[in-house]
Design an enzyme around this catalytic site. Structure first.
Site, mmCIF file in Angstrom:
data_model
loop_
_atom_site.group_PDB
_atom_site.id
_atom_site.type_symbol
_atom_site.label_atom_id
_atom_site.label_comp_id
_atom_site.label_asym_id
_atom_site.label_seq_id
_atom_site.Cartn_x
_atom_site.Cartn_y
_atom_site.Cartn_z
ATOM 1 N N ASP A 1 0.809 -1.215 0.000
ATOM 2 C CA ASP A 1 0.000 0.000 0.000
ATOM 3 C C ASP A 1 0.844 1.268 0.000
ATOM 4 O O ASP A 1 0.363 2.330 -0.344
ATOM 5 C CB ASP A 1 -0.938 0.004 1.205
ATOM 6 C CG ASP A 1 -0.169 -0.013 2.522
ATOM 7 O OD1 ASP A 1 0.960 -0.516 2.513
ATOM 8 O OD2 ASP A 1 -0.703 0.469 3.535
ATOM 9 N N SER B 1 12.616 25.700 5.481
ATOM 10 C CA SER B 1 13.797 25.873 6.312
ATOM 11 C C SER B 1 14.819 26.643 5.492
ATOM 12 O O SER B 1 14.730 26.713 4.263
ATOM 13 C CB SER B 1 14.365 24.527 6.757
ATOM 14 O OG SER B 1 14.866 23.814 5.639
ATOM 15 N N LYS C 1 14.283 26.339 1.509
ATOM 16 C CA LYS C 1 14.036 25.025 0.926
ATOM 17 C C LYS C 1 12.790 24.451 1.590
ATOM 18 O O LYS C 1 12.566 24.617 2.780
ATOM 19 C CB LYS C 1 15.229 24.094 1.175
ATOM 20 C CG LYS C 1 15.009 22.648 0.740
ATOM 21 C CD LYS C 1 16.230 21.804 1.060
ATOM 22 C CE LYS C 1 16.435 21.655 2.541
ATOM 23 N NZ LYS C 1 15.364 20.830 3.178
#
Length: 412
Positions: free
Chosen positions: A312, A387, A398
């Site tokens: 899954d 950050s 980023k």
């Protein structure tokens, strides 16, 4: 992690392994004698026959027989008891490895503490095992969540790899369907106020431990068929040995009973009968060491017929944290500029992903890095999903694509 002192003597890496082996074989040796109970050996009819013959041979040691020296009878009795004990020891050792896995899961939660909110609004450090349903605790970045609960305040990134196997941290916040948290998972960023929703012994980790400890030794179809074959062979050889004495008397001869007992044990399939259960348990234990819980030997055997496996999510088959493997520059951006920007934007990111980017770029493009005093760090936050640092009037960020597109740097 505690580091050894400079003057400490070096520790051999083999010592933990030796300790683990010692912790397994000593209880297994005790269980080898406990399993001599015929009620336990009835699961293995072959070994039950061996034990009965061992008891008979032991009795014959105290009955003088001029045809058989006493030391021969004693020697046969010792070998028969050794055969039974060895089979019991192998089974107990295999069972002990599964129990050791459950003990290691328990050890992961031992010594865990929590900051529980008191009636006056203050927070008190208490053992995690003392938390009850309804207690409210505060967890900060880098700390372990002390128990299953629901977030009532705050938003943060949580590393659930220890429970779900998913390498990427997930966002947990109050309200909605992302408020549930699991005990023994680690907070990556920010802080959370959590209401405990289970009592001790009812958490997800407790259920996992119970599942490992409760893995039953259900016989597989192949084991049942092999057991029937072994029982059939044992009965045939038992009839053969029993009829030897009348034939000997008919020929005006006699066969010592202790020799007939030794012949019976030699003929019946003692090795297969003694190690069959241990082999099944060892198969289940091998899966447990790979972090796969097998509820029974029947499940292990059924897994051998699987040709296609559908999963899954990727966390089921990944090893842990995501790691940086490459950096790709956009058109018009040099590799050096990309490395500098990605490195500076990741210096304040304390997640596993951010650390791997810094490690990768330092090896790929060695460059002079600014000191922490020269930077204005912006740690990763689950709310902003960004950050980075501010350095020499430039802004490096980023994070998630939509968060970057919506980001507008503030001008001084």
């Amino acid at each position: 992690m505690n580091m050894p002192a400079k003057n400490a003597a070096p520790v051999s890496s083999q010592e933990p392994a030796k300790t683990a082996i010692s912790a397994l074989w000593r209880p297994a040796l005790v269980q080898a004698f406990v399993k001599l109970d015929p009620r336990q050996l009835q699961r293995s009819p072959v070994m039950l026959v061996v034990e009965l013959t061992a008891i008979l041979t032991t009795v014959l040691c105290f009955v003088p027989d001029t045809a058989v020296p006493t030391f021969v009878t004693v020697q046969i009795a010792v070998w028969l008891w050794f055969t039974v004990l060895f089979a019991n020891f192998a089974e107990a050792l295999a069972e002990g490895r599964g129990k050791a896995r459950a003990d290691s899961l328990k050890a992961g939660s031992e010594g865990l503490s929590a900051r529980r909110k008191e009636a006056d609004g203050s927070f008190k450090v208490v053992p995690a095992t003392s938390l009850r349903k309804g207690d409210v605790v505060r967890v900060a970045a880098g700390e372990m969540i002390p128990g299953d609960g629901e977030v009532i305040e705050g938003i943060a990134a949580v590393n659930e790899a220890a429970i779900t196997g998913e390498s990427a941290p997930v966002i947990r916040e109050s309200g909605g369907d992302r408020s549930a948290v699991t005990g023994n998972t680690r907070l990556v960023s920010d802080w959370l106020l959590i209401r405990i929703t289970v009592n001790p012994g009812e958490s997800t980790l407790d259920r996992m431990i119970a599942l490992v400890e409760g893995a039953k030794r259900q016989k597989t179809p192949n084991e049942v068929a092999l057991d029937i074959l072994l029982i059939g062979l044992t009965l045939i050889f038992l009839l053969v040995v029993v009829t030897l004495q009348p034939f000997a008397h008919f020929a005006n001869g006699s066969l010592p009973l202790v020799f007939l007992v030794a012949l019976l044990v030699t003929l019946i399939p003692t090795t297969i009968g003694g190690l069959l259960s241990a082999i099944g348990i060892a198969g289940m234990d091998r899966l447990v060491r790979l972090n796969v819980i097998a509820k029974s030997g029947r499940a292990v055997e059924a897994a051998g017929d699987v040709h296609v496996l559908l999963l899954d999510k990727t966390g089921t088959i990944t090893f842990g944290n995501r790691r940086c493997a490459a950096v790709i520059a956009a058109p018009g951006v040099s590799g050096r500029d990309l490395a500098e920007g990605a490195l500076l934007a990741s210096l304040a990111d304390d997640t596993a992903e951010g650390k791997s980017i810094v490690e990768y770029l330092r090896a790929l493009h060695p460059q002079a890095e600014p000191t922490l005093e020269e930077l204005t760090s912006v740690p990763f936050s689950a709310e902003t999903r960004l950050s980075g640092v501010d350095y020499q009037g430039r802004v490096f960020r980023k994070g998630a694509v939509d968060s970057l597109l919506a980001f507008r740097p503030t001008t001084p």
